[in-house]
Design a protein around this motif. Structure first.
Motif, PDB file in Angstrom:
ATOM      1  N   ARG A   1       0.836  -1.204   0.000  1.00 42.07           N
ATOM      2  CA  ARG A   1       0.000   0.000   0.000  1.00 42.07           C
ATOM      3  C   ARG A   1       0.877   1.264   0.000  1.00 42.07           C
ATOM      4  O   ARG A   1       0.614   2.210  -0.739  1.00 42.07           O
ATOM      5  N   GLU A   2       1.920   1.256   0.804  1.00 41.71           N
ATOM      6  CA  GLU A   2       2.836   2.400   0.829  1.00 41.71           C
ATOM      7  C   GLU A   2       3.547   2.564  -0.508  1.00 41.71           C
ATOM      8  O   GLU A   2       3.712   3.680  -1.009  1.00 41.71           O
ATOM      9  N   ARG A   3       3.962   1.452  -1.091  1.00 40.90           N
ATOM     10  CA  ARG A   3       4.632   1.499  -2.391  1.00 40.90           C
ATOM     11  C   ARG A   3       3.707   2.085  -3.463  1.00 40.90           C
ATOM     12  O   ARG A   3       4.129   2.899  -4.280  1.00 40.90           O
ATOM     13  N   ALA A   4       2.462   1.668  -3.432  1.00 41.23           N
ATOM     14  CA  ALA A   4       1.493   2.197  -4.394  1.00 41.23           C
ATOM     15  C   ALA A   4       1.316   3.702  -4.199  1.00 41.23           C
ATOM     16  O   ALA A   4       1.291   4.467  -5.166  1.00 41.23           O
ATOM     17  N   ALA A   5       1.226   4.134  -2.944  1.00 44.18           N
ATOM     18  CA  ALA A   5       1.074   5.570  -2.654  1.00 44.18           C
ATOM     19  C   ALA A   5       2.303   6.359  -3.078  1.00 44.18           C
ATOM     20  O   ALA A   5       2.183   7.460  -3.627  1.00 44.18           O
TER      21      ALA A   5
ATOM     22  N   GLU B   1       4.403   5.526  -5.451  1.00 43.59           N
ATOM     23  CA  GLU B   1       4.433   5.561  -6.913  1.00 43.59           C
ATOM     24  C   GLU B   1       3.443   6.603  -7.454  1.00 43.59           C
ATOM     25  O   GLU B   1       3.760   7.360  -8.376  1.00 43.59           O
ATOM     26  N   TRP B   2       2.248   6.659  -6.870  1.00 47.17           N
ATOM     27  CA  TRP B   2       1.251   7.656  -7.252  1.00 47.17           C
ATOM     28  C   TRP B   2       1.789   9.070  -6.994  1.00 47.17           C
ATOM     29  O   TRP B   2       1.648   9.966  -7.818  1.00 47.17           O
ATOM     30  N   THR B   3       2.424   9.233  -5.849  1.00 47.32           N
ATOM     31  CA  THR B   3       3.012  10.526  -5.482  1.00 47.32           C
ATOM     32  C   THR B   3       4.041  10.975  -6.500  1.00 47.32           C
ATOM     33  O   THR B   3       4.039  12.127  -6.948  1.00 47.32           O
TER      34      THR B   3
ATOM     35  N   ALA C   1      -1.276   0.086 -10.551  1.00 47.32           N
ATOM     36  CA  ALA C   1      -0.541  -0.243  -9.325  1.00 47.32           C
ATOM     37  C   ALA C   1      -1.235   0.298  -8.081  1.00 47.32           C
ATOM     38  O   ALA C   1      -1.224  -0.342  -7.027  1.00 47.32           O
ATOM     39  N   VAL C   2      -1.837   1.466  -8.167  1.00 47.53           N
ATOM     40  CA  VAL C   2      -2.434   2.091  -6.985  1.00 47.53           C
ATOM     41  C   VAL C   2      -3.854   1.578  -6.727  1.00 47.53           C
ATOM     42  O   VAL C   2      -4.298   1.494  -5.580  1.00 47.53           O
ATOM     43  N   ARG C   3      -4.575   1.252  -7.752  1.00 49.48           N
ATOM     44  CA  ARG C   3      -6.003   0.918  -7.672  1.00 49.48           C
ATOM     45  C   ARG C   3      -6.353  -0.179  -6.660  1.00 49.48           C
ATOM     46  O   ARG C   3      -7.333  -0.033  -5.927  1.00 49.48           O
ATOM     47  N   PRO C   4      -5.616  -1.272  -6.586  1.00 49.73           N
ATOM     48  CA  PRO C   4      -6.018  -2.341  -5.655  1.00 49.73           C
ATOM     49  C   PRO C   4      -5.885  -1.974  -4.170  1.00 49.73           C
ATOM     50  O   PRO C   4      -6.476  -2.641  -3.322  1.00 49.73           O
ATOM     51  N   TYR C   5      -5.142  -0.946  -3.856  1.00 50.61           N
ATOM     52  CA  TYR C   5      -4.820  -0.658  -2.459  1.00 50.61           C
ATOM     53  C   TYR C   5      -5.612   0.492  -1.845  1.00 50.61           C
ATOM     54  O   TYR C   5      -5.525   0.726  -0.637  1.00 50.61           O
ATOM     55  N   PHE C   6      -6.394   1.188  -2.660  1.00 49.02           N
ATOM     56  CA  PHE C   6      -7.122   2.348  -2.170  1.00 49.02           C
ATOM     57  C   PHE C   6      -8.544   2.361  -2.717  1.00 49.02           C
ATOM     58  O   PHE C   6      -8.761   2.056  -3.894  1.00 49.02           O
TER      59      PHE C   6
END
Length: 145
Positions: free
Chosen positions: A84-88, A90-92, A110-115
């Protein structure tokens, strides 16, 4: 380096608008530790010494480890962050560097599954806010105390 302008004193209306973003972020479901990692990473990318100092300090106060703080800049190469942190992160990076590749589908995937939908909007607002603060601090030469 000398501060050019105290933007807090110069325009309280602008600061009030920025604080409004922060109030929404504070009410979001995003974990405080995640919020500080996002703020730190965007500030690193933007080269904002004031914000890097402040957010690494705030993260420490919140219980963040020195090891994770030291490796946030190279988060992809370490095992210290959750998916989840990695996805955030990467989005950042994609939003902070939006002119580079306009947030490719691979980042969205990458971000979609975690948020949740609401969390993605709040995460995006967080990135918008810290990039705004970075630009205020850098533009007016606010330096760490």
């Amino acid at each position: 380096m000398e501060q050019r302008l105290d933007f807090y004193k110069a325009n309280g209306h602008a600061i009030k608008a920025m604080v409004g973003l922060e109030e929404r972020i504070g009410k979001s479901a995003l974990e405080k530790s995640l919020v500080e990692l996002v703020r730190l990473r965007a500030s690193q990318i933007n080269g904002c010494a004031f914000c890097v100092d402040m957010h690494s300090s705030d993260a420490r106060k919140g219980g963040e480890t020195e090891r994770r703080l030291a490796t946030t800049v190279v988060w992809r190469e370490t095992p210290f962050f959750t998916d989840r942190e990695r996805a955030a992160l990467e989005w950042t990076e994609a939003l902070t560097l939006v002119s580079v590749d306009h947030v490719p589908d691979s980042v969205w995937t990458a971000v979609r599954p975690y948020f949740s939908d609401e969390e993605i909007v709040d995460l995006t607002l967080l990135v918008i806010a810290i990039n705004g603060w970075n630009r205020m601090a850098i533009g007016f030469r606010k330096t760490p105390a």
